[in-house]
Write an enzyme that holds these catalytic residues in place. Structure first.
Site, short mmCIF file in Angstrom:
data_model
loop_
_atom_site.label_atom_id
_atom_site.label_comp_id
_atom_site.label_asym_id
_atom_site.label_seq_id
_atom_site.Cartn_x
_atom_site.Cartn_y
_atom_site.Cartn_z
N TYR A 51 0.83 -1.21 0.00
CA TYR A 51 0.00 0.00 0.00
C TYR A 51 0.86 1.25 0.00
O TYR A 51 2.03 1.24 0.40
CB TYR A 51 -0.91 0.03 1.23
CG TYR A 51 -0.16 0.28 2.52
CD1 TYR A 51 0.01 1.58 3.01
CD2 TYR A 51 0.42 -0.76 3.23
CE1 TYR A 51 0.72 1.82 4.18
CE2 TYR A 51 1.13 -0.54 4.39
CZ TYR A 51 1.28 0.76 4.87
OH TYR A 51 1.99 0.99 6.02
N PHE A 61 2.45 9.80 3.12
CA PHE A 61 2.87 9.71 4.52
C PHE A 61 3.33 8.30 4.91
O PHE A 61 3.93 8.12 5.98
CB PHE A 61 1.76 10.18 5.47
CG PHE A 61 0.47 9.42 5.34
CD1 PHE A 61 0.27 8.20 5.95
CD2 PHE A 61 -0.58 9.96 4.59
CE1 PHE A 61 -0.93 7.51 5.84
CE2 PHE A 61 -1.78 9.27 4.47
CZ PHE A 61 -1.95 8.05 5.09
N TYR A 107 -8.52 8.47 11.13
CA TYR A 107 -7.94 8.95 12.38
C TYR A 107 -8.75 10.07 13.04
O TYR A 107 -8.31 10.65 14.03
CB TYR A 107 -6.50 9.42 12.13
CG TYR A 107 -5.59 8.30 11.71
CD1 TYR A 107 -5.03 7.44 12.64
CD2 TYR A 107 -5.33 8.07 10.36
CE1 TYR A 107 -4.21 6.39 12.25
CE2 TYR A 107 -4.51 7.01 9.96
CZ TYR A 107 -3.96 6.18 10.91
OH TYR A 107 -3.16 5.14 10.52
N PHE A 124 -5.62 5.57 0.01
CA PHE A 124 -4.70 4.43 0.07
C PHE A 124 -4.78 3.66 -1.24
O PHE A 124 -5.86 3.23 -1.66
CB PHE A 124 -5.07 3.50 1.22
CG PHE A 124 -4.72 4.03 2.58
CD1 PHE A 124 -3.46 3.83 3.11
CD2 PHE A 124 -5.66 4.75 3.31
CE1 PHE A 124 -3.14 4.34 4.37
CE2 PHE A 124 -5.35 5.25 4.56
CZ PHE A 124 -4.08 5.04 5.09
#
Length: 570
Positions: A51, A61, A107, A124
């Protein structure tokens, strides 16, 4: 598993280049490359993916591709953000898809500083490489409007049907307004078990059953309530599938069984450390109630894997979903054993099988790894390690193993390793935790006589620290029990081939926090050198190991011992 249709909200069929919503929370999936076949992973399966994660503006990130190592986790048990659990269960092997995940499924308003700001929508790019099904899947069947799976290891499926049977000329043979039977056992005639496997709940069918699937050449004689079936007779059967329930074998020895009376909500289940609220009634085999909690007052609350209730009840509640109602039969090995036990409402005799009616009202799980920052992950892992050490020292080896396994299984350590934002010191703490927890778990597995698991755990330690004497010692013990004597001998001889023996032996003390074998708590500077050799006698065979008489010495007797011929008894 039923092949998905376009109307299926769980496993929608999506062609390459298409984008569609997954679920009801605004998550989207765009297929880049279609996968193979039609199968998708189930809850509990260990999936392997590559991924790349980025913010909506394209800022990357995290990436397993950059590390060159695929990422593995168990699907649907809270090891990753909810968006991953919901999205990856829709993928086929080899499929590549881009998921756009809103903050509610990632998140949230806290983000994951410093790389993910609060309230961030994430993207993603995921490739599903493979998955491995759990050898003991639990509660994977969704009852409503799904066809019955043909076989699930660990399950017995109970069907409730209404039926009416008659001969070709209309002569009544048998009728019932509701009967329950296990699919594997069948009922009335072979056609029943075959037909219900193709039916949905509430479906009603008319079957024409040839003699082969009825009563064949022998026919069947009449009874008080049912008519006779002549030889070689075709039957007409009206069959309605009223409902079906699963009986789950919770343990591999089949000594805990759960019959699901009412399905729960969603897919989430309690894990070790979860605070659960239940309503329960415990009964003896004669129906006498020995405990009743949560019905006349607030729901009964306990923490899973803290020993607050019998082991069998803890294991079963861990397989339940919120709102699920189940009947549980538990053999004495997982309840009160061979001793009589005085409970609130009655005495439970020794060696009693007991029965519980349980409703899981609600539960509050511990904070998940993906909700923590790096220091919180390390702190949580250290806490589990200390809990495990305390349980080991009091003889609760299985529960101690669960603490160490949680650190690995729920990815706390792996997340730290893959977090680009943390420093060298935290990375070293992470490595130490991996080593000590695997060593401690290996000690637990030795006590539990699970020698293959011991060998695997010690091997993981040696991959990180090739000169870890304690790992060699425990692996050698496992090899002896597995009758791999050559491998045991090889592990025993390795420390004597190293040139800096004194320092190496000193490093193999009890940093993992678990007492060393034979009760050594202070290291192995003296007895540790010989404990490797004087161990197990098996089949009166003696194997001699001769060490290099001009090679390095063993730290013993003021730092030196004369090189000698050591004897190992196998």
């Amino acid at each position: 598993m039923e092949e998905a249709t376009k109307g299926d909200p769980v496993n929608p069929i999506t062609k390459a280049g298409e984008e569609r919503c997954i679920g009801k929370d605004g998550m989207k999936k765009k297929v880049v490359r279609e996968g193979e076949g039609w199968e998708t992973p189930d809850i509990g399966d260990e999936v392997e993916v590559h991924y790349t994660g980025s913010l909506i503006d394209g800022t990357k990130f995290d990436s397993s591709q950059d590390r060159g190592t695929p990422f593995k986790f168990n699907l649907g048990v809270g090891q990753v953000i909810k968006g991953w659990d919901e999205g990856i269960k829709t993928m086929k092997k080899g499929e590549n898809a881009v998921f756009t995940i809103p903050p509610e499924l990632s998140y949230g308003d806290s983000g994951s500083p410093p790389t993910i700001p609060p309230n961030s929508t994430l993207q993603f790019d995921v490739e599903l490489l493979s998955w491995t099904s759990d050898s003991f899947p639990l509660a994977l069947i969704v009852i409503q409007n799904l066809m019955l799976p043909h076989a699930y290891s660990g399950f017995v499926v109970l069907m409730t049907v209404k039926y009416e049977v008659c001969l070709e000329d209309g002569t009544p043979v048998s009728k019932s307004e509701g009967v329950e039977f296990a699919v594997g056992d069948g009922y009335f005639c072979p056609a029943f078990a075959k037909a219900v496997k193709t039916m949905k709940k509430g479906e009603k069918v008319l079957l024409t059953v040839r003699p082969r699937y009825a009563f064949g050449e022998d026919g069947r004689s009449s009874s008080d309530s049912e008519g006779a079936v002549p030889p070689n007779t075709t039957l007409h059967i009206t069959l309605e599938l009223v409902s079906w329930k699963t009986v789950v074998h919770i343990t591999k020895d089949n000594k805990i069984k759960k019959k699901i009376m009412k399905e729960g909500e969603g897919y989430d289940r309690p894990t070790n450390g979860t605070v659960v609220q239940v309503k329960l009634i415990g009964k003896l085999e004669d129906g006498k109630i020995f405990v009743k909690k949560g019905h006349d007052e607030e729901p009964f609350e306990f923490k899973v894997d803290e020993g607050q209730v019998v082991d069998g009840l803890e294991k079963t509640v861990s397989t339940m979903k919120k709102g699920e109602h189940a009947l549980i039969a538990i053999r004495p090995e997982y309840t009160f054993g061979s001793s009589e036990s005085q409970k609130e409402l009655a005495v439970v005799p020794a060696n009693s099988t007991v029965y519980y009616e349980v409703e899981l009202v609600s539960f509050v799980k511990e904070k998940e790894s993906w909700e923590m920052n790096a220091p919180e992950k390390i702190e949580a892992a250290m806490k589990k390690k200390e809990e495990g050490n305390a349980l080991f020292k009091t003889g609760y080896y299985e529960r101690a193993s669960n603490r160490y396994e949680k650190i690995r299984r729920f990815q706390a350590i792996r997340y730290i390793e893959n977090d680009y934002s943390i420093g060298h010191e935290e990375q070293q703490q992470c490595k130490l935790l991996k080593v000590t927890c695997n060593l401690n778990n290996a000690a637990c597995q030795l006590k539990l006589k699970e020698y293959k698991q011991t060998e695997e755990l010690c091997t993981k330690v040696l991959e990180l620290e090739s000169r870890n004497v304690k790992a060699l010692y425990r692996r050698a013990e496992a090899y002896i029990q597995l009758v791999d004597l050559d491998l045991a001998e090889a592990d025993v001889k390795k420390p004597w081939k190293w040139t800096l023996i004194t320092g190496i032996m000193h490093s193999s003390g009890s940093e993992d926090g678990v007492p060393s074998p034979e009760g050594e708590d202070e290291g192995v500077q003296q007895e540790g050198c010989t404990i490797l050799w004087q161990h197990i006698c098996k089949d009166d065979q003696v194997r001699a190991i001769e060490f290099n008489k001009t090679g390095p010495a063993c730290p013993y007797d003021q730092g030196m011992i004369k090189p000698c011929m050591m004897m190992i008894f196998f």
